[in-house]
Design an enzyme around this catalytic site. Structure first.
Site, PDB file in Angstrom:
ATOM      1  N   ALA A 187       0.790  -1.237   0.000  1.00 54.54           N
ATOM      2  CA  ALA A 187       0.000   0.000   0.000  1.00 54.54           C
ATOM      3  C   ALA A 187       0.822   1.287   0.000  1.00 54.54           C
ATOM      4  O   ALA A 187       0.354   2.302  -0.519  1.00 54.54           O
ATOM      5  CB  ALA A 187      -0.943  -0.001   1.203  1.00 54.54           C
ATOM      6  N   SER A 241      -1.259   6.231  -2.231  1.00 56.17           N
ATOM      7  CA  SER A 241      -2.055   6.882  -3.272  1.00 56.17           C
ATOM      8  C   SER A 241      -3.309   6.069  -3.580  1.00 56.17           C
ATOM      9  O   SER A 241      -4.418   6.603  -3.646  1.00 56.17           O
ATOM     10  CB  SER A 241      -1.254   7.021  -4.569  1.00 56.17           C
ATOM     11  OG  SER A 241       0.040   7.434  -4.315  1.00 56.17           O
ATOM     12  N   LYS A 242      -3.080   4.769  -3.777  1.00 50.70           N
ATOM     13  CA  LYS A 242      -4.206   3.925  -4.199  1.00 50.70           C
ATOM     14  C   LYS A 242      -5.102   3.589  -3.020  1.00 50.70           C
ATOM     15  O   LYS A 242      -6.316   3.510  -3.172  1.00 50.70           O
ATOM     16  CB  LYS A 242      -3.676   2.679  -4.896  1.00 50.70           C
ATOM     17  CG  LYS A 242      -2.853   3.031  -6.139  1.00 50.70           C
ATOM     18  CD  LYS A 242      -2.210   1.840  -6.798  1.00 50.70           C
ATOM     19  CE  LYS A 242      -1.248   2.276  -7.886  1.00 50.70           C
ATOM     20  NZ  LYS A 242       0.035   2.813  -7.349  1.00 50.70           N
ATOM     21  N   CYS A 258       4.158  -1.113 -12.571  1.00 51.92           N
ATOM     22  CA  CYS A 258       4.533   0.057 -13.361  1.00 51.92           C
ATOM     23  C   CYS A 258       5.796  -0.265 -14.148  1.00 51.92           C
ATOM     24  O   CYS A 258       6.731   0.528 -14.175  1.00 51.92           O
ATOM     25  CB  CYS A 258       4.707   1.289 -12.482  1.00 51.92           C
ATOM     26  SG  CYS A 258       5.889   1.071 -11.152  1.00 51.92           S
TER      27      CYS A 258
END
Lengths: 324, 140
Positions: free
Chosen positions: A110, A114-115, A231
């Site tokens: 986590a 942000s998410k 990413c």
């Protein structure tokens, strides 16, 4: 910016417009923000940001891109938590997860949050998010962002991501595994990902990602949804991990991700002689030149509701499992 | 004091609606009270680092609400609230002291700018001391 020769060789087959791909990677990213509707209404927040040149992201009503380079971290609105500086591509996994109010959600990796904070916003601060990160040093950033964003429906844990399948089998309605990765997609933000780039690191990370994915999937309830994202461009960490996973987990079904307005590419069907599992075909690649973002990869996976009662309306979306 | 008594004191001092916090769960940890959802409060399988956000810190004779919590609920306060203008607000969030005459009792107060709650301050004899944590202050 100098790319390792092997990096260039590997990714020429990734995009037919390879020159555009490289050019985009050399272009610095524009700042993006997410309006935090836990702290104010969309209209109220936008009214306070009128002096900024904001362009809406076509695929997310709370996402905006700054057209000009400006420092915004010192603004009163940032202090108030009215917006969160977040790269546009990083807003995609929570949208693909489609969390619903009242559900139980796990965010396996986590930090810095942000998410997690975006998921809380999508759930309107209800239910439960277990926001885990195995790295104790990263927790301060996570809790700081939870505080500023006003996230109440969260339990922060500090465990190896691989424990959830063992300790909480079938517990979560939805799980986000935004996996630790070689971060090739973040080159536009910082070239540091290239400094330590190597194929051996990619292969090592892929093994870790498989362990995390299998454990996370075990922690998912039948009928629940898991989003796997990275990413990076590395097929070993994306299609390769998923292909291995789908071969081992026949109860896992990939699903298409619909984000109108977002330009996506199909995943690879094979890489270095390995044919990928057909279920991988629903994954999406986000290339930097397509939406002016970082590079990203994600796949939405549903656990078969094999032994669950069928819903009366015939929908595939099962209600959250009963609360304790 | 029990959690219920502490909450009653918080509601009394700031004139909050009586049932403002009733849909949330309170979790005590040492001398702090955290506020979270009932589902998060019930989660015990894996040892938590923390749940929700800190609502207040408790002292023997007083209760200090946190800036983070008051940014969510401060708008409902009707007593011991100090409004600031833009210049004062910018000083306050930087942690600076302000001299002003406010209609507030001595002790912890809720500090507002326009419709937003900036956080918590301590008011005594015409001086407002910002209680905004250093980690939350914008870089000057």
């Amino acid at each position: 910016m100098r790319f390792p020769e092997r990096f260039l060789q590997r990714y020429q087959q990734l995009a037919p417009d390879f020159d555009d791909f490289l050019q985009a990677l050399k272009t610095p990213l524009k700042t993006c923000i997410r309006l935090n509707t836990l702290k104010g209404s969309r209209e109220q927040i936008l009214a306070r940001l009128q002096d900024l040149a904001l362009s809406p992201l076509p695929w997310y009503e709370d996402g905006f891109r700054l057209r000009e380079r400006q420092s915004i971290g010192n603004r009163l609105e940032h202090f108030l938590g009215l917006f969160y500086v977040q790269e546009a591509a990083s807003m995609l996994p929570p949208l693909a997860l489609t969390p619903q109010p009242g559900e139980r959600i796990l965010d396996v990796a986590a930090a810095p949050g942000s998410k997690t904070t975006q998921i809380a916003q999508l759930m309107n601060n209800t239910g439960l998010i277990v926001a885990n990160d195995s790295n104790k040093r990263r927790l301060r950033g996570l809790t700081g962002n939870i505080d500023r964003a006003g996230v109440l429906n969260v339990v922060v844990t500090c465990q190896p991501g691989q424990v959830f399948g063992k300790f909480l089998p079938g517990f979560f309605d939805r799980i986000l595994l935004d996996a630790p990765c070689s971060s090739e997609g973040t080159i536009r933000k910082s070239a540091s990902a290239l400094e330590f780039w190597s194929e051996s690191a990619i292969n090592r990370l892929a093994r870790t990602q498989i362990g995390l994915l299998i454990s996370a999937f075990r922690a998912l309830r039948p009928g629940g949804v898991l989003v796997y994202s990275t990413c990076t461009f590395a097929p070993e960490e994306n299609e390769g991990v998923l292909s291995y996973f789908f071969r081992r987990m026949p109860e896992a079904q990939s699903e298409p991700v619909s984000l109108p307005g977002l330009r996506v590419r199909s995943p690879l069907k094979e890489w270095q002689g390995e044919q990928f599992h057909p279920q991988v075909a629903n994954a999406i690649r986000i290339l930097p030149q397509d939406n002016d973002t970082e590079g990203f990869f994600l796949c939405r996976i549903r656990k078969s509701p094999a032994r669950e009662p069928v819903t009366t309306d015939g929908s595939s979306e099962l209600p959250p499992c009963s609360r304790q | 004091m029990t959690d219920k008594k502490l909450l009653a004191e918080l509601i009394r001092r700031f004139g909050f609606p009586e049932h403002l916090f009733s849909e949330w769960a309170l979790v005590s940890h040492n001398s702090d009270i955290f506020i979270t959802t009932p589902e998060a409060a019930e989660f015990t399988t894996i040892k938590p680092v923390r749940k929700g956000i800190r609502l207040a810190r408790c002292f023997p004779h007083s209760i200090k609400p946190t800036t983070n919590a008051m940014q969510l609920w401060g708008q409902y306060a009707t007593r011991n609230v100090i409004p600031l203008d833009e210049s004062q607000a910018n000083s306050f969030i930087q942690g600076q002291e302000l001299k002003l005459n406010a209609e507030a009792e001595d002790g912890f107060v809720i500090v507002r700018y326009q419709e937003f709650t900036l956080g918590v301050g301590h008011y005594r004899q015409g001086i407002l001391r910002s209680q905004v944590p250093r980690s939350r202050r914008p870089a000057s």
